[in-house]
Structure formats: C-alpha cells, structure tokens
Design a protein around this motif. Structure first.
Motif, mmCIF file in Angstrom:
data_model
loop_
_atom_site.group_PDB
_atom_site.id
_atom_site.type_symbol
_atom_site.label_atom_id
_atom_site.label_comp_id
_atom_site.label_asym_id
_atom_site.label_seq_id
_atom_site.Cartn_x
_atom_site.Cartn_y
_atom_site.Cartn_z
ATOM 1 N N LYS A 57 0.831 -1.199 0.000
ATOM 2 C CA LYS A 57 0.000 0.000 0.000
ATOM 3 C C LYS A 57 0.863 1.245 0.000
ATOM 4 O O LYS A 57 1.939 1.277 0.592
ATOM 5 C CB LYS A 57 -0.908 0.006 1.234
ATOM 6 C CG LYS A 57 -1.888 1.164 1.292
ATOM 7 C CD LYS A 57 -2.784 1.049 2.512
ATOM 8 C CE LYS A 57 -3.786 2.198 2.555
ATOM 9 N NZ LYS A 57 -4.680 2.111 3.740
ATOM 10 N N SER A 58 0.387 2.281 -0.691
ATOM 11 C CA SER A 58 1.007 3.603 -0.654
ATOM 12 C C SER A 58 -0.109 4.628 -0.780
ATOM 13 O O SER A 58 -0.766 4.719 -1.822
ATOM 14 C CB SER A 58 2.014 3.774 -1.795
ATOM 15 O OG SER A 58 2.565 5.079 -1.790
ATOM 16 N N GLY A 59 -0.321 5.395 0.274
ATOM 17 C CA GLY A 59 -1.419 6.357 0.243
ATOM 18 C C GLY A 59 -2.753 5.661 0.085
ATOM 19 O O GLY A 59 -3.065 4.712 0.816
ATOM 20 N N ASP A 60 -3.541 6.115 -0.893
ATOM 21 C CA ASP A 60 -4.851 5.496 -1.111
ATOM 22 C C ASP A 60 -4.806 4.380 -2.146
ATOM 23 O O ASP A 60 -5.851 3.878 -2.574
ATOM 24 C CB ASP A 60 -5.871 6.557 -1.538
ATOM 25 C CG ASP A 60 -5.518 7.212 -2.876
ATOM 26 O OD1 ASP A 60 -4.427 6.931 -3.395
ATOM 27 O OD2 ASP A 60 -6.343 8.003 -3.389
ATOM 28 N N VAL A 61 -3.581 4.002 -2.579
ATOM 29 C CA VAL A 61 -3.425 2.920 -3.557
ATOM 30 C C VAL A 61 -3.037 1.636 -2.824
ATOM 31 O O VAL A 61 -2.042 1.613 -2.084
ATOM 32 C CB VAL A 61 -2.357 3.253 -4.612
ATOM 33 C CG1 VAL A 61 -2.169 2.086 -5.582
ATOM 34 C CG2 VAL A 61 -2.746 4.516 -5.367
ATOM 35 N N GLN A 62 -3.800 0.596 -3.038
ATOM 36 C CA GLN A 62 -3.530 -0.686 -2.406
ATOM 37 C C GLN A 62 -3.507 -1.777 -3.472
ATOM 38 O O GLN A 62 -4.345 -1.797 -4.375
ATOM 39 C CB GLN A 62 -4.579 -1.015 -1.344
ATOM 40 C CG GLN A 62 -4.297 -2.316 -0.606
ATOM 41 C CD GLN A 62 -5.135 -2.463 0.647
ATOM 42 O OE1 GLN A 62 -5.773 -1.507 1.093
ATOM 43 N NE2 GLN A 62 -5.151 -3.655 1.222
ATOM 44 N N THR A 87 -6.595 -1.200 -6.053
ATOM 45 C CA THR A 87 -7.695 -0.285 -5.742
ATOM 46 C C THR A 87 -7.147 1.101 -5.442
ATOM 47 O O THR A 87 -6.016 1.255 -4.975
ATOM 48 C CB THR A 87 -8.495 -0.783 -4.518
ATOM 49 O OG1 THR A 87 -7.626 -0.837 -3.373
ATOM 50 C CG2 THR A 87 -9.072 -2.165 -4.772
ATOM 51 N N ARG A 88 -7.963 2.111 -5.736
ATOM 52 C CA ARG A 88 -7.636 3.510 -5.462
ATOM 53 C C ARG A 88 -8.798 4.109 -4.681
ATOM 54 O O ARG A 88 -9.928 4.128 -5.188
ATOM 55 C CB ARG A 88 -7.411 4.283 -6.766
ATOM 56 C CG ARG A 88 -6.284 3.736 -7.613
ATOM 57 C CD ARG A 88 -6.235 4.428 -8.984
ATOM 58 N NE ARG A 88 -6.107 5.873 -8.837
ATOM 59 C CZ ARG A 88 -4.938 6.490 -8.632
ATOM 60 N NH1 ARG A 88 -3.815 5.782 -8.584
ATOM 61 N NH2 ARG A 88 -4.889 7.804 -8.499
ATOM 62 N N SER A 89 -8.524 4.563 -3.466
ATOM 63 C CA SER A 89 -9.569 5.127 -2.604
ATOM 64 C C SER A 89 -10.761 4.177 -2.485
ATOM 65 O O SER A 89 -11.918 4.598 -2.500
ATOM 66 C CB SER A 89 -10.033 6.486 -3.151
ATOM 67 O OG SER A 89 -8.937 7.385 -3.229
ATOM 68 N N GLY A 90 -10.456 2.887 -2.416
ATOM 69 C CA GLY A 90 -11.495 1.885 -2.242
ATOM 70 C C GLY A 90 -12.140 1.413 -3.532
ATOM 71 O O GLY A 90 -12.914 0.445 -3.522
ATOM 72 N N GLN A 91 -11.844 2.065 -4.653
ATOM 73 C CA GLN A 91 -12.438 1.675 -5.938
ATOM 74 C C GLN A 91 -11.488 0.739 -6.684
ATOM 75 O O GLN A 91 -10.308 1.051 -6.856
ATOM 76 C CB GLN A 91 -12.714 2.907 -6.801
ATOM 77 C CG GLN A 91 -13.295 2.564 -8.169
ATOM 78 C CD GLN A 91 -13.422 3.774 -9.080
ATOM 79 O OE1 GLN A 91 -12.990 4.871 -8.720
ATOM 80 N NE2 GLN A 91 -14.002 3.583 -10.253
#
Length: 272
Positions: free
Chosen positions: A35-40, A61-65
């Motif tokens: 993970k890095s920031g909102d990117v997982q 995923t980006r910000s849960g999307q």
C-alpha cells in the motif's frame, strides 16, 4: 426408518468431506499485499501442491475503488509471485513512486522456478486519462534487483547485474556479471549504469578480487575476467582493461578466448 438413517449418515459424511475440501482450499489460498497512500495492491493465489501455483490474480484499488482485477498469465504452474525481492518483512508487495510523478507504481515480482532461473517484474503504471493501469515486463534472469536511491533524488533505482554473462564463458557458479542499474521512467526501463562511475569502479575491483580468488581455487577465471572487462568499458578504460586481462590469462586458448570475448562485448553493447 433405516433408509432415513442412511440418508442422514450419508449426508453427514458428504458434508464432512466437502468441509475438509473447503478448508484445504482456504488453507492453500495466500495473498501478498502492499500500500502507498490510497493505492492498495494485492496478489492472491492458490497453492494446490508444494511448488505449484494457480489462479494468480492482481487487484489494485484507489480510494477503495477497484481499478484492476485480473488473472495474471503464468509461464507454467511453477511460475509464482515471490513478494518483494528486497526480502522486506511480511512479504510486502512494492507500491511506490518510481518516476517522480507523485503516482505510485506497483511492482509484482515473479520466479519461474528452476535451480537458477528466472525472475521477472511486472510493473504497473496508472493512466489518469483512461483510469487504467498499463503494464511492462522486465526480465532479471538468474539474479534480481535491489531498490536503492543511488543519486539521492528521492526516486529509487533498480540495482542489478547483466545476466547475459551467465554461462557465457564458464559455468553458472564461475560466471561474473557486470553491474547494471535501471531507472523506470514514464512506463519504460532505462539502463543508466554509466551514470555511476564510482559504483562501476568499485564493482570492477570486486570482480578482480573474485577472479584472483577463483584462480587460487583452480578455476581459469574467464567468467570473472569477461565481466571485469565489461565494467572497464563502461568506465572508458578499455585499453587498461584489455592489458590487465591479457596479462592475467595465459592459457593455450587465450587467442580464441580474447576473440570470443571481443565479439561478445560488441554483441551486448559494451563495445560501441
């Protein structure tokens, strides 16, 4: 009444078998995350048997999307994800900015199986216009890499070696490898080794020391001399390199070895 007992007994046995199969499948399912920031990112896979892998999937995923969720191609059932080649704790999947655009890339490292070969990386870069991830594949051969910020600019380089020298003039164990440094820039891997002369010089010194030790142990040293000379070419010191190699190697096949080495260095781009 007996038929009812048989039905329930048979159903319980079937349920127990099914439960065991489900539990076995759950036990073999594994994940690697980063993970890095909102990117997982997450790689999941099943392991039906030791050294066998299937249903390898990457999800980003980006910000849960969810932006990417796909099954990854495998060269064979032994082709498997290996987590971070840096051997970081928790088998972390590297998610970090490689090219300075403030957007983290995802590095999925794989091993194809076998005694010596091979490792490769799938590197995913986000395209904000299409809202998609674009991928490249980079082969590392028998070796791998270390991520190191060599020029202290806040971005990591891939510190590696030129695996084309494996078996070129000797066995795998007696092969030497020139230094090779890569940068990831805008979706491409760029060889930037020659920008680091101090590192090349240090590496050449290590190769010469390894050659000297190999000679003491009875090896002819050709595998290490060839890599040493490649380093010297990258330093712009080919004349000095050839002089040392020719003085060091005196065996009866020296003329053929020198001719083959010159040809190989030209084919691999060290002689421009």
């Amino acid at each position: 009444m007996s038929s009812i007992r048989y039905f329930f007994r048979h159903s319980l046995v079937s349920l127990a078998i099914l439960s065991s199969a489900v539990l076995a499948q759950v036990a073999t399912a594994e994940t690697i995350t980063g993970k890095s920031g909102d990117v997982q990112a997450q790689i999941s896979y099943e392991k039906p048997q030791e050294y066998q892998y299937k249903n390898v999937r990457l999800k980003i995923t980006r910000s849960g999307q969810t932006i990417l969720d796909q099954k990854l191609p495998q060269d064979s059932e032994y082709d498997r994800p290996i987590g971070d080649l840096l051997e970081a704790p928790d088998n972390k999947l590297p998610v970090l900015d490689l090219d300075g655009n403030k957007e983290p890339e995802v590095i999925a490292d794989f091993f194809t199986g076998g005694a010596h070969c091979c490792t490769y990386s799938l590197i995913y870069r986000y395209n904000s216009k299409s809202n998609q991830y674009q991928k490249i594949r980079h082969e590392w051969g028998n070796g791998g890499y270390r991520l190191r910020d060599l020029d202290k600019d806040g971005l990591p380089e891939f510190d590696s070696r030129d695996d084309r020298f494996a078996y070129a003039f000797s066995s795998y164990a007696a092969s030497g490898y020139p230094l090779q440094i890569w940068q990831y820039r805008q979706g491409k891997m760029v060889d930037v080794t020659r920008r680091y002369p101090k590192l090349i010089s240090s590496h050449a010194t290590e190769l010469w020391q390894t050659y000297t030790e190999a000679r003491r142990q009875g090896d002819d040293g050709k595998g290490f001399l060839s890599a040493y000379l490649a380093d010297k070419y990258m330093l712009g010191q080919s004349q000095d390199g050839w002089q040392r190699v020719q003085q060091a190697y005196k065996k009866s096949d020296r003329s053929q070895f020198f001719a083959d080495l010159r040809k190989f260095l030209r084919e691999t781009g060290y002689i421009k």
